[in-house]
Scaffold this active site. Structure first.
Site, mmCIF file in Angstrom:
data_model
loop_
_atom_site.group_PDB
_atom_site.id
_atom_site.type_symbol
_atom_site.label_atom_id
_atom_site.label_comp_id
_atom_site.label_asym_id
_atom_site.label_seq_id
_atom_site.Cartn_x
_atom_site.Cartn_y
_atom_site.Cartn_z
ATOM 1 C CB CYS A 1 -1.843 2.539 10.897
ATOM 2 S SG CYS A 1 -3.106 1.676 9.961
ATOM 3 C CG HIS B 1 -1.392 6.346 9.298
ATOM 4 N ND1 HIS B 1 -0.928 5.517 8.302
ATOM 5 C CD2 HIS B 1 -2.653 5.926 9.582
ATOM 6 C CE1 HIS B 1 -1.860 4.631 8.005
ATOM 7 N NE2 HIS B 1 -2.907 4.858 8.766
ATOM 8 C CG ASN C 1 -4.666 3.654 5.693
ATOM 9 O OD1 ASN C 1 -3.584 3.125 5.926
ATOM 10 N ND2 ASN C 1 -5.519 3.970 6.641
#
Ligand code: UT7
Length: 351
Positions: free
Chosen positions: A127, A270, A300
């Site tokens: 990520c 993020h 996500n």
């Protein structure tokens, strides 16, 4: 590691520090939407649990037969359109879900975008991959290796999640976002840097797909636990590390930029979990409304989450030219990465 245009020995542009400058931003989401209600029809979960624990209401998911490169091509095309030119001399794709283990996805993406025989490679930092890729591309530009770089964050986690794992199915979605970087100077709007990048390999097992690599192969005839082919995450420990590392990395990069947190117009972190975004805002003492959040609509999306959020916030007018923006990411590895920029005058192209 902290580095940036001010500290890099690279080339000079018009006598000033050469830096990578954002020249375009684009994003793409697959059309198919999976709501929390859809998930609760097939798994032991509920809209109430997912919303209260993550802030997510829905996620976009690719159709059967699509792959990460398809997402990357769409987002890359839109970023090039936003930049007003397809002239790039390198392509970097951040992804955890490459089309195949070998070769990298980026050369295929570059070819399908008609970008010619440019250097093209993937960056694997889960990520954090998009911000790592910005740093790599900034290094290319600072060193004079490239003038213009297309940086794409693209992930299709729906292809690596255990269909029976209600926790990861609730959290992750598919998508892609991209920016075009051009050579410019560190004092321009859109100039990226400094950067703060880091990792902690001792916690590699917190986010992992155990099988399919060189340690646990999945060749025909070899017995591999079914679950070992799927993405696995120790959510609670990841959560604590995400808050700690994004906040610490953000503080370091702000100190290195000489910016105090209260001068930030926007934090683009993020998009892992709304509670993580809220906790990072509290740690940095930044009002929650300055933290860009798209998580309710997209979940996500791993390496795609920051460029998707940037494109969305730019398209909606939330991000305005000259505003101070902090990017901070965290992911498997463990890895973390942060940078800052003043938002440039670009028109985002979204799907
Ligand atoms: O992108 C890379 C970085 N990733 C992240 O930053 C993700 C970080 N982690 C998180 O966001 C959270 O840890 C999760 C959203 C993944 C999980 O939330 P949590 O509040 O940490 O829940 P938990 O894992 O501690 O589970 C609490 C309970 C458990 O039940 P018991 O053992 O208390 O009976 C789980 O089995 O919630 C249960 N649970 C669910 N229940 C309904 C887990 N997932 C679900 C679900 N629906 N989808």
């Amino acid at each position: 590691m902290v580095s940036g245009p001010e500290s890099q020995p690279g080339n000079q542009l018009q006598g000033r520090h050469r830096a990578a400058v954002v020249a375009g931003v684009g994003s793409w989401l697959p059309a198919r939407v999976v709501t929390n209600h859809d998930l609760s029809a097939e798994l032991d979960t509920s809209d109430e649990w997912i919303r209260s624990r993550t802030g997510i209401a829905q996620r976009h998911v690719i159709d059967e037969g699509m792959a990460t490169s398809d997402l990357a091509v769409e987002a890359g095309f839109r970023a090039l359109k936003s930049a007003g030119s397809s002239d790039v001399d390198a392509v970097v794709v951040a992804t955890t879900t490459p089309d195949r283990p070998c070769p990298a996805t980026a050369p295929d993406v570059a070819g399908r975008l008609g970008l010619g025989p440019v250097p093209a490679f993937d960056v694997a930092a889960v990520c954090s991959g998009f911000v790592y890729s910005l740093a790599v591309a900034s290094g290319f530009i600072a060193a004079g290796i490239a003038e213009r770089v297309l940086v794409i964050g693209a992930d299709a986690y729906s292809t690596i999640l255990d269909p029976q794992d209600r926790t990861t199915r609730a959290v992750f979605g598919d998508g892609a976002g991209a920016v075009v970087l051009r050579a410019g100077t560190a004092d321009e709007e859109g100039a990226l840097g400094p950067y703060d990048l880091g990792s902690d390999g001792s916690l590699a097992d917190l986010i992992t797909i155990p099988a399919g690599g060189s340690r646990q192969r999945s060749a025909p005839g070899q017995s591999v636990e079914r679950a070992d082919h799927y993405f696995q995450m120790q959510g609670k420990r990841v959560y604590r590390n995400a808050v700690a590392h994004m906040s610490q990395s953000a503080r370091r990069v702000l100190a290195s930029a000489g910016w105090s947190a209260d001068t930030l117009d926007h934090v683009v972190a993020h998009q892992a979990n709304q509670r993580i975004l809220d906790a990072v805002a509290a740690e940095l003492d930044v009002p929650g409304e300055r933290v860009v959040s798209q998580i309710e609509r997209v979940g996500n999306t791993s390496a795609a989450s920051i460029p998707l959020a940037l494109a969305d916030a730019a398209a909606s007018g939330t991000l305005r030219p000259g505003q101070r923006v902090l990017l901070t990411a965290f992911g498997g590895g463990l890895t973390w990465a942060s940078t800052v920029l003043r938002w440039p005058d670009v028109t985002a192209v979204t799907s």
